[in-house]
Every structure is written in C-alpha cells, then in structure tokens.
Design an enzyme around this catalytic site. Structure first.
Site, PDB file in Angstrom:
ATOM      1  N   GLN A 103     -20.203 -10.752   7.443  1.00 48.67           N
ATOM      2  CA  GLN A 103     -19.648  -9.629   6.682  1.00 48.67           C
ATOM      3  C   GLN A 103     -18.128  -9.705   6.559  1.00 48.67           C
ATOM      4  O   GLN A 103     -17.555  -9.056   5.685  1.00 48.67           O
ATOM      5  CB  GLN A 103     -20.070  -8.303   7.311  1.00 48.67           C
ATOM      6  CG  GLN A 103     -21.515  -7.940   6.998  1.00 48.67           C
ATOM      7  CD  GLN A 103     -21.816  -6.493   7.315  1.00 48.67           C
ATOM      8  OE1 GLN A 103     -21.449  -5.998   8.382  1.00 48.67           O
ATOM      9  NE2 GLN A 103     -22.473  -5.798   6.412  1.00 48.67           N
ATOM     10  N   HIS A 308     -15.448   5.653  12.772  1.00 53.23           N
ATOM     11  CA  HIS A 308     -15.560   4.293  12.219  1.00 53.23           C
ATOM     12  C   HIS A 308     -15.298   4.313  10.716  1.00 53.23           C
ATOM     13  O   HIS A 308     -14.555   3.486  10.182  1.00 53.23           O
ATOM     14  CB  HIS A 308     -16.980   3.788  12.496  1.00 53.23           C
ATOM     15  CG  HIS A 308     -17.048   2.348  12.884  1.00 53.23           C
ATOM     16  ND1 HIS A 308     -17.111   1.344  11.960  1.00 53.23           N
ATOM     17  CD2 HIS A 308     -17.079   1.740  14.100  1.00 53.23           C
ATOM     18  CE1 HIS A 308     -17.185   0.174  12.589  1.00 53.23           C
ATOM     19  NE2 HIS A 308     -17.164   0.386  13.884  1.00 53.23           N
TER      20      HIS A 308
END
Length: 344
Positions: A103, A308
């Site tokens: 990713q 996050h």
C-alpha cells in the site's frame, strides 16, 4: 529545488501510517520530506523491518536519495526521483505486513511510465494491518470503480510470528482517477464467515464459525485448512457484501484465547458497523483517504473519525492541493474531499 516538507512523526496517532502516506505522496508529487519522531507514539519507536522495507521499496521504485534508512531510526530524509514501472521483489525478513508495504508503493505505480509487478514476502495476515483478503475483496474493487487497474494475488499465507507468506500485485498506469461516493451501503446481500487454519486443529475453525453463526444465522460458513508449511496461524473473518460495497472484519487466534472469544470479537466489530447507517467501516475509511485525494473529489460516511483517519488527512493535505471537510450528522461522519480553489 522543491521545498522540503517537514513532518512530525509524533503527530496524531503517531504510528507508521504517517511515514507510509508521506512516502507515497512524495513519490507521486516529487516533493521531498524530512520526518522526525518516527513512530514516536509506539512502545517500540523508530523504523521496524516492515517500515524499513517500505522505505527501501519506495527508494528503488523512484530512485530516491534517502538518509536515515536503518532499523530503529526515528529520522528520515527522502528526496524522490521519477517513478519507474517494472518488476520488483522485496522481502521484509520478518512477519511484518506485506500489505502495508504494497500500500506504500502501489499508489505511486498508478502514475508510473509502464505496467508493474510487485512481490513482497513477509506476513499476509497480521494484527493491526489490512489482510490480503481485505485488499483483494474490499479495497481493490473500490479502486477499480475509480479507474485503477490493480490486482493482488496471495501466493502463500503468512501469519505472525513466523511470517513466510507472500503476495504479488500487478498494476497498470491509470489514465485518470474518478472520485467515489459512498454515502449509504444499501441492503446487505450476502454474509460469509471464514476460518483460516494453518497447523491449527480443524475443530478450532468449526467452533469459530459456529459461534459467528449464532450472531449471524444467515452467514455462509467456510473452514479452510491451509497446507504447504505455513503457520501456525488462525484468522477468522466475516465478509458483509452490500449493494454499494463489501466490508470485511477479521480477528486472529492467539495462544490462550478461545475460539469463541475470537468469534465474539469479529461479531462485535461487525455488529457495530451494521448498527451505524455509515457506509464505510473505520479501517476502510483510512484506506480511502489517499486515492480520493489523488482523484481530487469524493465522499464517504463512517461511524466516527478515528485518530488514524485525522492524522492521514493532515499528512495528505501537506502534499496535495485538496481540502477535506468532515460533517457530523445522523450518528455518523461524512468525509468530503475537493480540490483547493486555485485562488485560495
């Protein structure tokens, strides 16, 4: 020379996502960055093997100049070069997450000069990281709707602490990126409970899916005993396919935790998701920020804005001329991204 972006690795939730996003964005935009306090919010701060592999993978793919790329380092300076498509292979050397390394570099390869294949060896099913199943079944179908041609194949399962797994992704350059709007998930179409077992007794998986079935009687059940020397390891997932998207909730068996407790953990997360009108789960929300920002438009709803999520948005806004707006309404948060006004 491009302005160097200074980043504080301790900001927000203070984890590795700040570094991964910065590497992706630096490669794509050509803007160098310096980061201090890397993973300062973690019990073991600094670069672990997984983070170091991500840095070195990014370095190889764009021919970057880098300082501070060593285990335990809390400072990094990264000056990118042009993104180069091609065949790449990286080994983490531990059970660190293959998916997090992928990713980091895949968004850059959406803008490469040709097609690419990236193979990473390490862990494929890790706590605190998206699993290979999540990437293949949840994330990539949404990327395809945005105009991104990317396909990940699980070569071999790898669980913590042994690792030994591998995954490979084939990716083509994107001609253009389309925004994505996920406001409502629609009706639930199908629910599937799956237990993966590697050198773990079969009855453990049977108990896990039976416990999940008590929470979700309509769920299809699947117990998979993996062969080929991987493991020991155990992952239990519940996949919820709705009209607009698929979500996946995963928990991992660990020594001293019963099969029933693992199943109840998955059930709790899935029930919390279904109890909210929001379309997107908390972890998927994190994974959508970067592609939507690169498209310059899009929106989704999530039950809450996690630390996050907010940290990732803050990093993205340092590199790209986009603005994120968050609005709370009807027990959920709507996240919207748009291009900044050229006059602002």
């Amino acid at each position: 020379m491009a302005r160097i972006i200074a980043l504080d690795g301790a900001q927000g939730e203070g984890g590795g996502q700040i570094l991964r996003s910065a590497l992706s964005l630096s490669m794509i935009t050509g803007q160098p960055f310096e980061m201090s306090g890397i993973r300062a919010g973690r019990a073991k701060p600094g670069l672990l093997r997984q983070h170091l592999t991500a840095v070195r993978a990014a370095t190889e793919i764009c021919g970057a100049q880098v300082n501070g790329d060593e285990l335990g380092s809390q400072q990094l300076r990264f000056t990118p070069g042009p993104i180069r498509g091609g065949e790449y292979r990286f080994a983490i050397g531990s059970a660190g997450s293959c998916m997090l390394v992928l990713q980091t570099v895949l968004p850059a390869l959406w803008f490469a000069d040709g097609s690419s294949r990236v193979e990473v060896h390490g862990g494929t099913h890790n706590q605190a990281a998206p699993s290979a199943d999540f990437i293949c079944r949840v994330w990539e179908p949404l990327l395809a709707r945005m105009g991104i041609s990317q396909r990940t194949t699980l070569i071999k399962h790898g669980f913590y602490p042994a690792g030994g797994g591998a995954a490979a992704t084939v990716v083509e350059p994107a001609t253009s990126l389309r925004g994505l709007t996920l406001i409502s998930r629609g009706e639930t179409l199908r629910t599937t409970a799956e237990a993966l077992l590697a050198a773990v007794p079969y009855h453990v998986g049977e108990r896990e899916v039976a416990t999940l079935e008590a929470h979700f009687p309509q769920a299809e059940k699947n117990v998979v005993a993996l062969e080929g020397g991987c493991g020991p390891g155990n992952a239990l997932s519940l996949m919820i396919q709705s009209e607009q998207l698929t979500e996946l909730f995963v928990a991992f068996g660990v020594k001293g935790t019963s099969a029933e407790a693992v199943a109840n953990q998955v059930a709790h997360e899935a029930r919390r998701y279904l109890a909210s009108p929001a379309a997107v789960g908390e972890h998927l929300a994190d994974q959508l920020i970067l592609p939507l920002a690169l498209a310059g438009e899009g929106a989704f709803t999530v039950a809450r804005a996690s630390a996050h999520l907010l940290t990732n948005i803050a990093v993205v806004e340092r590199f790209l001329p986009v603005t994120f707006n968050l609005e709370e309404a009807r027990g959920m948060v709507q996240v919207m991204v748009s291009k900044k006004d050229s006059g602002s």
